[in-house]
Design a protein around this motif. Structure first.
Motif, PDB file in Angstrom:
ATOM      1  N   ASP A 159       0.803  -1.266  -0.188  1.00  0.00           N
ATOM      2  CA  ASP A 159       0.085  -0.075   0.023  1.00  0.00           C
ATOM      3  C   ASP A 159       0.958   1.194   0.090  1.00  0.00           C
ATOM      4  OD1 ASP A 159      -2.515  -0.997  -0.019  1.00  0.00           O
ATOM      5  OD2 ASP A 159      -2.658  -1.292   1.853  1.00  0.00           O
ATOM      6  N   ALA A 160       1.936   1.256   0.885  1.00  0.00           N
ATOM      7  CA  ALA A 160       2.945   2.345   0.819  1.00  0.00           C
ATOM      8  C   ALA A 160       3.544   2.644  -0.416  1.00  0.00           C
ATOM      9  CB  ALA A 160       3.760   2.222   2.110  1.00  0.00           C
ATOM     10  N   ILE A 161       4.004   1.488  -0.942  1.00  0.00           N
ATOM     11  CA  ILE A 161       4.770   1.486  -2.094  1.00  0.00           C
ATOM     12  C   ILE A 161       3.886   2.042  -3.325  1.00  0.00           C
ATOM     13  CG2 ILE A 161       5.701   0.124  -4.236  1.00  0.00           C
ATOM     14  CD1 ILE A 161       6.821  -2.018  -1.800  1.00  0.00           C
ATOM     15  N   LYS A 162       2.614   1.708  -3.290  1.00  0.00           N
ATOM     16  CA  LYS A 162       1.621   2.246  -4.300  1.00  0.00           C
ATOM     17  C   LYS A 162       1.553   3.781  -4.098  1.00  0.00           C
ATOM     18  CE  LYS A 162      -3.090   2.041  -5.707  1.00  0.00           C
ATOM     19  NZ  LYS A 162      -3.125   2.373  -6.932  1.00  0.00           N
ATOM     20  N   GLN A 163       1.469   4.276  -3.043  1.00  0.00           N
ATOM     21  CA  GLN A 163       1.505   5.751  -2.670  1.00  0.00           C
ATOM     22  C   GLN A 163       2.596   6.436  -3.176  1.00  0.00           C
ATOM     23  OE1 GLN A 163       0.043   7.018   1.479  1.00  0.00           O
ATOM     24  NE2 GLN A 163      -0.464   4.982   1.844  1.00  0.00           N
ATOM     25  N   VAL A 164       3.801   5.782  -3.027  1.00  0.00           N
ATOM     26  CA  VAL A 164       4.969   6.223  -3.614  1.00  0.00           C
ATOM     27  C   VAL A 164       4.902   6.469  -5.143  1.00  0.00           C
ATOM     28  CG1 VAL A 164       7.672   6.245  -3.915  1.00  0.00           C
ATOM     29  CG2 VAL A 164       6.491   5.585  -1.528  1.00  0.00           C
ATOM     30  N   VAL A 165       4.571   5.309  -5.618  1.00  0.00           N
ATOM     31  CA  VAL A 165       4.368   5.372  -7.273  1.00  0.00           C
ATOM     32  C   VAL A 165       3.253   6.302  -7.637  1.00  0.00           C
ATOM     33  CG1 VAL A 165       3.684   3.916  -9.128  1.00  0.00           C
ATOM     34  CG2 VAL A 165       5.096   2.862  -7.336  1.00  0.00           C
ATOM     35  N   ASP A 166       2.325   6.389  -6.934  1.00  0.00           N
ATOM     36  CA  ASP A 166       1.208   7.289  -7.460  1.00  0.00           C
ATOM     37  C   ASP A 166       1.687   8.844  -7.427  1.00  0.00           C
ATOM     38  OD1 ASP A 166      -0.505   5.426  -7.880  1.00  0.00           O
ATOM     39  OD2 ASP A 166      -1.645   5.558  -5.828  1.00  0.00           O
TER      40      ASP A 166
END
Length: 233
Positions: free
Chosen positions: A34-41
Motif C-alpha cells: 500500500d505504501a509502495i503504491k502511494q509512492v508510485v502514485d
C-alpha cells in the motif's frame, strides 16, 4: 511535491514475515505494498531489492558448503520477489520481476537497460536473486542495482527506526543518529549494511536513508522530503 524521482527500496526478508518472523505474512506484505503504491502514485520511479532471511540465509548452512548455501539464499529472495509482485499487481501497480540468475518461466533476466526502461514507464521493478554470485549479500545487490539504475537514494527499511550506536533492543544506552557518514559506519562497525555495500554507496555517492518498516508510510514521508530515520552520506 517529491524530493526524489527515482529510488531503490531495500527490504529485508524478515520485513515480509511480520510478527510470524518466518515465511510470508500476507497482511504485512499488503501494508508494505500500500505504501509502495502511494509512492508510485506520487510519480516516483521505484525499484526494490528484497532479502530472503525469512526463509534462508547463506550463513544458516553451518557445515554446508558456502556457495551452495548462498545459492539457496538467492532462491529464497526469488520467493519474496514473486510475493511482492503479486501483492503489488493486486493493487493495480504494474510490476516487473528481474532475477540475476535466469529463470525465464517466472521472471525476466536482469538487463540494466530493460530495467531502466521499465522504470521510465512507471513500472515497479523488483530485483531477485541478489547479485547472482555467492559471497555477496542482498545489501550489496541493492547498492549495485542503485548505482546501475542511477537511483538517487536507497531507502533501507529495517525493524528499527534508524541507525544507533548499539542495538537498542539490548542496549538501553544506545544513541540514535539523525545523520552519519559512510566512514563512521565502517569505522564503528555499525550494523547498517555490510562493508562491501557501504563502500559501494560511498564510492558512487549514493545516500542511504534508514527507517523503520513498522510504519510503512515512512517511505512516503521520506520521498516527500521529511526528516525520517537516519541519513547516511
Amino acid at each position: 511535491m517529491v524530493k526524489y524521482n527515482r529510488i531503490l527500496l531495500k527490504l529485508s526478508g524478515e520485513a515480509l514475515a511480520g510478527d510470524k518472523k518466518t515465511g510470508i505474512d500476507p497482511i504485512t506484505v499488503s501494508s508494505i505494498c500500500d505504501a509502495i503504491k502511494q509512492v508510485v502514485d506520487l510519480g516516483v520511479q521505484v525499484s526494490i531489492v528484497v532479502g530472503g532471511g525469512n526463509f534462508w540465509r547463506g550463513r544458516y548452512g553451518h557445515t554446508m558448503e558456502k556457495t551452495t548455501s548462498d545459492y539457496m539464499g538467492m532462491l529464497a529472495t526469488v520467493i519474496n520477489t514473486l510475493a511482492l509482485q503479486e501483492a503489488l499487481e493486486e493493487k493495480k501497480v504494474v510490476t516487473r520481476a528481474q532475477t540475476a540468475i535466469e529463470m525465464r518461466q517466472i521472471a525476466e533476466p536482469y538487463i540494466k537497460r530493460r530495467a531502466i526502461r521499465h522504470l521510465e514507464k512507471g513500472r515497479v521493478v523488483i530485483f531477485g536473486a541478489g547479485t547472482g554470485n555467492p559471497f555477496f549479500t542482498t545489501d550489496t545487490a541493492a547498492a549495485l542495482r542503485a548505482a546501475e539504475t542511477s537511483s538517487e537514494v536507497i531507502l533501507l527499511a529495517k525493524t528499527i527506526d534508524g541507525v544507533y550506536s548499539g542495538d537498542p533492543k539490548t542496549d538501553s544506552t544506545a544513541v540514535k543518529y539523525d545523520k552519519i557518514t559512510y566512514l563512521d559506519i565502517l569505522n564503528k562497525d555499525l550494523n547498517v549494511m555490510d562493508s562491501t555495500a557501504t563502500s559501494l554507496c560511498k564510492d558512487n555517492n549514493i545516500p542511504i536513508i534508514v527507517f523503520g518498516i513498522d510504519r510503512p508510510n515512512n517511505m512516503v514521508d521520506v520521498v516527500q522530503g521529511k526528516e525520517i530515520g537516519t541519513r547516511v552520506n
